[in-house]
Design a protein around this motif. Structure first.
Motif, PDB file in Angstrom:
ATOM      1  N   ALA A 113       0.981  -1.231   0.127  1.00 47.91           N
ATOM      2  CA  ALA A 113      -0.086  -0.009  -0.065  1.00 47.91           C
ATOM      3  C   ALA A 113       0.787   1.224  -0.046  1.00 47.91           C
ATOM      4  N   TRP A 163       3.822   1.663  -1.148  1.00 46.52           N
ATOM      5  CA  TRP A 163       4.501   1.910  -2.610  1.00 46.52           C
ATOM      6  C   TRP A 163       3.714   1.547  -3.639  1.00 46.52           C
ATOM      7  N   ASN A 164       2.233   1.726  -3.540  1.00 46.72           N
ATOM      8  CA  ASN A 164       1.445   1.152  -4.723  1.00 46.72           C
ATOM      9  C   ASN A 164       1.886   2.086  -5.950  1.00 46.72           C
ATOM     10  N   PRO A 165       1.670   1.943  -6.990  1.00 40.98           N
ATOM     11  CA  PRO A 165       1.685   0.353  -7.443  1.00 40.98           C
ATOM     12  C   PRO A 165       3.229  -0.138  -7.447  1.00 40.98           C
TER      13      PRO A 165
END
Lengths: 287, 321, 557
Positions: free
Chosen positions: A139, A141-143
């Motif tokens: 979450a 380092w999304n995406p």
């Protein structure tokens, strides 16, 4: 050496009960289909055939698994999904196995203070719930690109196997041939690779088989929470998640990916259980 | 014994500290902070003002030191995303998760052990085989899938149970104590079953495997040869030895159940730690995430500690090490 | 004497009967409880610091504005506005100030009377930069608010504008000075007062259980009359699937937006009804006109107007609409929602024509390579499309758009993310293309906030950096004329310019279909706020269920 492997493999097969043999065949088939997917699949996985007329069609001769909401053929997507799911799971588990084995062997060989510190660190890592850690990192380092996802899965799954390897290595260390090697002046590295490693492989193999099953389910769960593999890459997890959104009206969109997941996990579990019993040193010794 | 417990306690504290540090570093390493995501019309100057006020513009080490200091004084801070004190948010969510997980543990272990014993004892019988297959399948099913099926099956198609929530959002406060208890129980059933089914299956498989390792052992063979009844053999000799790994499993079960709880809480709208933490991470709500992580680490460490002590009491050999 | 007594007693009987009738009539209309399922929690804080939609919904029940916009959503002058806290207002002859007379019967929920000082205080709070209010930039034309006497507040403007009345009245919900004056301006959201809000609305605050629900009850002594409903509960259900299930099983009564593929299920349910309503929200595919890596330079792909038009022509908007929304789709008509008062539904947009699109791309120099992707001078016709994962509709559009643009040789990568990081990328212009969804205020001035050159600054919402001086000029004229007909003509001209520049592809108006228990009679669902008249929603007495019969009694401890 190949003759040895051949004979070993034949003995292994002979020792396996029927359910395990069936499961092994099924798994081999799945992997084969996954590898051959581009040749076998009737369409392309992202091909939207007719977004108005062919949307959400049930199973038919043209589309044995039906179509999804974007009018993409589901059989194709399940086949391509196998590539992603199986590859991610296998690679991640192999990574876990390698890292965990190395860690466990080093700890067992080093002994004393180094061993104690390494084990404390391991305890700390084991205290962190894996799913929460993964959700947090994905979450934040999304995406997350696919190779990073594989690395994350692999690097959060090696704790258990290193414990097993260390325990096994410790017990092997006291056996005659190892003591002999040590007294003959064998260095730590040589000791680990030539003598300890082949003997600790059994729990690692069992772990690997069961581990692949776990990761397939884990990946599906992460996709369910929205932090797993991203569109339009088909994985069994994302297919399943998409399918469950409109489950009541379009049962096929969740059933087939779900069945694929469950079947694969079941097969791995059966094989893993059987291997654990067959490869048990006590069993081998008495045979 | 006391030295053993003290050693394990120190170990637990070290683990908590490590986990907090890791969480802190992770959060601050990720892109974004609590104020980068507010309404677009709020100017950058105001955001910088807020950051300075909460100290998010200071060097990392200083922030960490300040955080540890405030935690030591018992001040957990204010949640940026919920606008309520962190302590209050946690105090509401923890009992809900602990209650659910505790009940799942309490149910799954006895059931699982009983099932495992049953499968091991009557290995060849048809019923044991069926049980074996069933627990294998159950342990292979993803737990969120089971949760979804339960919700659809027993809350929608057959409206036997409520479709989520801990209590009836409206009527609960107007019920008599008996009705209120029944209301809580009704809301508990589906999430509890979802968590317990998989946990039971896993425990059963573990137990069966452990028993199968000890049953062929020499001492058991000797007991059998001496004519001791089968049940007594398993009961007194094998089970005792096989129970030890169970205790370890119990220690590990806590993080595992916490992971499973995330899915179940989402599907059944159970406002516990899982939902709280995942939302807080998404909102970069540092104080809330850090406090939740610390609490989680503490609970897991406590669980391991209890498991270790129990193990030490059951097996004297361990203590000497 | 006896005749008088007889008449007197008759009169008494008649009066009593009338009173009883009236009581029963009111009894028939008042009462009932509704439970609204919402995806996120109410966040405590007074109106100036509210940013999320759930908290806005709640604030509109607890607080009042000086006057409320009429159902036609007219924003020019004060036509259609209905009195609220101000029962009467007088314009100065030069229109540089307006005097509002506060209703003398208006009371705060704690019983204290409302004063002009409260209005002045509210304005000061919003204008104060330390508050960090998102409304501050919208009140630029207002100089100050003074209290001529204890019951008259006067607002002073810098300039005459057609929307000066709307600007002041629409954005300000009045908060009580006596409760907030000692709270530091930057701590409004976290003060204790925020946890127990006191306003003048027809609902009053009852209870808040963090993570679970918020409860409001009718303010029976309200100056405008109590709310018809006894109680409104906002229940937090984060998962959309669970929210739909809870609506279908009757746990919740109202769901603001029913996903398109579930609408038929709700319709066919025996206890539920769907309500279509208008709203001011629309979604579009936005092209970043500047290079995200170097914001001063034009975007390598989208900087060229012809490429943008070609990509617009490659998309079959109607087919995508049918796929995603089925029968409930509303095709995008331009850079505005169709319910906007000056929205031109006949605007000429680039047509769906793949042949023309490919021809145009060829003519500009983007030639097709063997791998199916176009290239020009070493650059590839490839870009990333950011989408918020929380929006199902936009996620679906992303997949459809990716495939459709592949047919004309463009390679699209989808980047889905949580809503907050998506917002962050938008604000900082760190994207190539984005699927944006905007909710307009009733005022056409919102167009200026989104598309004018002056809105390209950090505080503005022109995230694509669209800049056309001709457009700006026509828009300025449109917004400063007091002639409604002329304004409409000018707006249409401005929109035509914008549409032909194709800074985006206008995909759809967000369909607004609510699901409700059929016993509920919703009233006055306004396009800008469907909840505006929640206090007038009612439940016929013969259709009430168990939860409606709780009445106003407090919970058993």
């Amino acid at each position: 050496m190949f003759a040895d492997l051949n004979a070993g493999a034949r003995r292994l097969w002979a020792g396996l009960p029927l359910p395990a043999r069936v499961a092994l065949v099924v798994l081999a088939l799945l992997y084969a289909l996954a590898i051959a997917a581009p040749a076998v699949a009737p369409y392309l996985p992202s091909e939207q055939l007719d977004i108005v007329a062919l949307k959400d069609q049930g199973p038919s001769w043209a589309h044995p698994f039906g179509t999804d909401r974007y009018s993409r053929d589901l059989l194709t997507r399940v086949l391509y999904g196998a590539r992603v799911s199986l590859a991610v799971a296998t690679l991640a588990v192999l990574m876990s196995a390698v890292v965990g084995t190395a860690y466990g062997l080093v700890a067992a060989t080093a002994g004393g203070f180094v061993d104690a510190v390494m084990m404390r660190l391991l305890d700390a890592m084991l205290s962190i719930p894996r799913v929460l850690l993964l959700i947090a990192m994905l979450a934040l380092w999304n995406p997350v690109p696919l190779p990073a996802l594989v690395a994350l899965l692999g690097l959060t799954g090696w704790f258990e196997v290193s414990r097993l390897v260390r325990a096994e290595a410790l017990s092997v260390r006291e056996r005659d041939f190892v003591v002999a090697a040590r007294s003959l002046g064998a260095g730590a590295g040589r000791l680990m690779l030539r003598h300890l490693l082949p003997n600790v492989l059994v729990p690692v193999i069992v772990f690997t088989t069961l581990g692949v099953a776990n990761i397939i389910v884990l990946e599906a769960g992460l996709s369910f929470l929205g932090v797993g593999v991203h569109e339009p890459v088909p994985s069994w997890g994302t297919l399943f998640f998409d399918g469950t959104e409109a489950f009541v009206g379009t049962w096929w969109s969740a059933l087939f990916p779900g069945a694929a997941i469950v079947a694969t996990v079941l097969c791995f579990n059966i094989v893993g259980d059987a291997l654990r019993r067959v490869l048990d040193p006590r069993h081998l010794r008495s045979a | 014994m006391a030295r053993f417990v003290a050693a394990r306690l120190a170990h637990a504290i070290v683990v908590c500290f490590l986990v907090t540090t890791v969480a802190f570093l992770l959060l601050h390493a990720a892109p974004g902070d609590p104020f980068s995501f507010d309404h677009p019309r709020i100017s950058a100057d105001i955001r910088d003002l807020w950051r300075a006020e909460f100290g998010y513009d200071r060097p990392l080490l200083e922030q960490y030191a300040r955080y540890l200091g405030s935690v030591a004084r018992g001040k957990l801070g204010f949640s940026h995303s919920l606008h309520i004190p962190v302590g209050e948010a946690l105090a509401g969510a923890i009992p809900r998760t602990l209650g659910l997980m505790g009940l799942a543990l309490a149910l799954s272990f006895p059931f699982g052990i009983w099932l495992g014993v049953f499968e091991a004892r009557r290995r060849a019988s048809a019923s044991a085989r069926v049980a074996n297959a069933a627990s294998l399948v159950m342990a292979s099913l993803p737990n969120f899938w089971i949760a979804l099926m339960l919700l659809l099956g027993f809350a929608y198609w057959l409206p036997l149970f409520p479709a989520g929530g801990i209590v009836d959002v409206l009527m609960h406060d107007y019920m008599s104590p008996g009705q209120a208890l029944a209301d809580r129980a009704r809301h508990l059933v589906l999430p509890l079953v979802a968590l317990t089914l998989v946990a039971t299956a896993v425990v059963a498989r573990f137990q069966r495997a452990a028993l199968q390792d000890t049953l062929p052992a020499d001492f058991v063979r000797t007991a059998r040869a001496k004519g001791v009844d089968d049940r007594a053999v398993i009961g007194r000799h094998a089970l005792r030895n096989a129970l030890l790994p169970m205790i370890t499993l119990g220690g590990l079960a806590f993080p595992a159940l916490l992971s499973g709880a995330v899915f179940v809480e989402k599907i059944f709208t159970w406002p516990g730690m899982g939902l709280l933490v995942t939302n807080a991470i998404g909102a970069r709500d540092y104080p809330l995430v850090l406090a939740a992580v610390q609490l989680g680490a503490f609970m897991v460490a406590a669980g391991s500690l209890l498991a270790d002590v129990a193990y030490g009491m059951a097996d004297p050999r361990i203590r000497v090490r | 004497m006896t005749v008088v007594r007889l008449v007197g007693s008759c009169l008494v009987v008649v009066l009593a009967a009338c009173a009883a009738c009236a009581d029963r009539a009111t009894d028939a209309a008042t009462g009932g409880t509704i439970v609204i399922g919402v995806p996120a929690s109410w966040i405590p804080g007074p109106p100036p610091v509210i940013v999320d939609i759930v908290s806005r919904t709640v604030a509109d029940q607890l607080y009042d504005r000086l006057a409320e916009i009429g159902p036609r959503l007219n924003t020019i002058g004060d036509g259609g506005f209905e009195p609220r806290l101000a029962r009467h207002w007088t314009w100065a002859p030069d229109s540089m100030s307006i005097a509002f007379e506060i209703d003398p019967t208006a009371r705060w929920h704690d019983g204290r009377p409302v004063r002009a000082a409260d209005v002045r205080f509210t304005f000061d709070v919003v204008k104060d930069p330390r508050t960090g209010s998102s409304i501050t930039p919208l009140l630029g034309n207002i100089d100050s608010v003074t209290a001529r006497d204890s019951m008259t507040a006067v607002v002073w403007y810098h300039r005459r504008t057609p929307e000066q009345f709307y600007d002041f009245v629409y954005q300000l919900q009045i908060i009580p000075e006596h409760l907030w004056k000692d709270v530091p301006r930057d701590k409004l959201a976290t003060a204790d007062q925020a946890r127990a809000p006191v306003g003048t609305g027809r609902f009053r605050f009852a209870r808040f259980e963090p993570g679970v629900r918020l409860e409001l009850t009718a303010d029976t002594a309200n100056y405008r009359g109590r709310a018809k409903l006894d109680r409104v509960v906002w229940a937090i259900v984060p998962d959309m699937g669970a929210a739909v299930t809870q609506l279908l099983t009757g746990q919740t009564d109202v769901l603001e937006t029913v996903p398109a593929d579930v609408i038929s299920r709700v319709d066919s349910s025996a206890s539920l009804r769907t309500h279509k309503y208008q709203n001011l929200q629309f979604s579009f595919l936005a092209f970043n006109l500047r290079n995200p890596k170097q914001l001063a330079a034009p975007h390598p792909v989208f900087g060229d107007r012809r490429v943008r038009r070609a990509l617009s022509m490659a998309l079959d908007r109607q087919a995508m609409l049918d796929n995603v929304f089925g029968a409930y789709g509303l095709l995008g008509v331009g850079p505005y929602p169709r319910s906007l008062s000056v929205g031109d539904t006949a605007l000429a947009l680039p047509p769906f024509d793949r042949q023309r699109a490919t021809a145009l791309l060829d003519s500009v120099g983007w030639t097709l390579s063997p791998d199916g992707v176009r290239r020009r001078g070493g650059k590839t016709l490839a870009f990333s499309l950011i989408v918020p994962a929380s929006s199902r509709a936009r996620m679906r559009y992303a997949v459809l758009i990716q495939e459709q643009l592949k047919t004309v040789g463009a390679r699209v990568t989808i980047e889905s993310m949580d809503f907050l990081p998506f917002n962050d990328r938008q604000i900082n212009r760190q994207f190539d293309a984005a699927l944006m969804s905007t909710g307009y205020d009733p005022s056409p001035a919102t167009v200026q906030q989104t598309w004018s050159t002056s809105a390209i600054t950090k505080g503005g919402q022109n995230f694509v950096s669209y800049s056309n001086p001709a457009f700006d000029a026509v828009l300025d004229s449109a917004l400063s004329t007091f002639d409604e007909a002329l304004a409409r003509t000018l707006f249409r001209r401005a929109y035509a310019t914008l549409a032909s520049d194709a800074p985006g592809v206008w995909l759809y108006d967000v369909p607004a279909v609510a699901g409700m228990h059929k016993r509920i009679r919703p009233v006055g669902m306004r396009a800008d706020e469907w909840w505006a008249n929640l206090a007038d929603w009612w439940i016929p007495s013969n259709e009430r269920i168990e939860r409606d019969r709780i009445g106003l009694r407090p919970a058993t401890p």
